[in-house]
Design an enzyme around this catalytic site. Sequence first.
Site, short mmCIF file in Angstrom:
data_model
loop_
_atom_site.label_atom_id
_atom_site.label_comp_id
_atom_site.label_asym_id
_atom_site.label_seq_id
_atom_site.Cartn_x
_atom_site.Cartn_y
_atom_site.Cartn_z
N ASP A 54 5.15 5.25 5.51
CA ASP A 54 6.18 4.42 6.13
C ASP A 54 6.55 3.22 5.27
O ASP A 54 7.62 2.63 5.45
CB ASP A 54 5.77 3.98 7.54
N HIS A 55 5.70 2.87 4.31
CA HIS A 55 5.98 1.72 3.45
C HIS A 55 6.60 2.12 2.11
O HIS A 55 7.02 1.24 1.34
CB HIS A 55 4.69 0.93 3.21
N HIS B 5 6.89 -5.21 11.89
CA HIS B 5 6.20 -3.91 12.00
C HIS B 5 5.62 -3.77 13.40
O HIS B 5 4.44 -3.53 13.58
CB HIS B 5 5.10 -3.86 10.93
N HIS C 101 0.85 -1.18 0.00
CA HIS C 101 0.00 0.00 0.00
C HIS C 101 0.89 1.23 0.00
O HIS C 101 2.12 1.12 0.01
CB HIS C 101 -0.98 0.00 1.18
#
Length: 280
Positions: A65-66, A240, A61
């Site tokens: 943060d990704h 995570h 997604h």
Amino acid sequence: MLEITLLGTGSPIPDPDRAGPSTLVRAGAQAFLVDCGRGVLQRAAAVGVGAAGLSAVLLTHLHSDHIAELGDVLITSWVTNFAADPAPLPIIGPPGTAEVVEATLKAFGHDIGYRIAHHADLTTPPPIEVHEYTAGPAWDRDGVTIRVAPTDHRPVTPTIGFRIESDGASVVLAGDTVPCDSLDQLAAGADALVHTVIRKDIVTQIPQQRVKDICDYHSSVQEAAATANRAGVGTLVMTHYVPAIGPGQEEQWRALAATEFSGRIEVGNDLHRVEVHPRR
């Protein structure tokens, strides 16, 4: 055999000991980077994988943060690839990925121009090919297949998980999600499930509502473990961590997962590696 390396086990909150969310999956000669959290290329370098050696980048997604290090991955894969005619780097993600990649390359437009002007062998911008999926087959090369299914991280939408298979071994990478039927189906019978987790029992005690809000669209340790149990996976790999796991606290998290899942449970810091073999 598939090899999972937790490159970054952190969260949106910067942590001196944990890079941002990112997982490396190696299948023979192929290497897949799943999400691009901050610090990912330094972690990948620690296990001998450079940006130019990536087979593809898979994005679950488009939360910051990704994808925080996506620009570095795009530029570094370009400037460190010395092939005469380098193949485009595949970026596989949900709808919206092409727009993000285009905007990222635009943000680095000056840098790209400087490098083309300086180096005679760099004549074009980074070669990238973007593929957007919400479900179905996404990759089939040299014995490695990747399948995509939707997950539930609303109001972030669409979001996807990946199932990577090679030589009879399978690993599913859930990304950020609450429990959902589509993830159960994607993970059904997999040899390993990599799942993001939060400690809702701790997060709900934090006074700031914005922090409490993350419970709305993430799985708790127990929920991730229950997903692994329903899907009948062999190994649950947690990552995570929110909040970050303190020294000596790993067994607390493992014990919580064990209330819902009786299989192998992996809890690790950055660079934790898990070998995944087909179950007989």
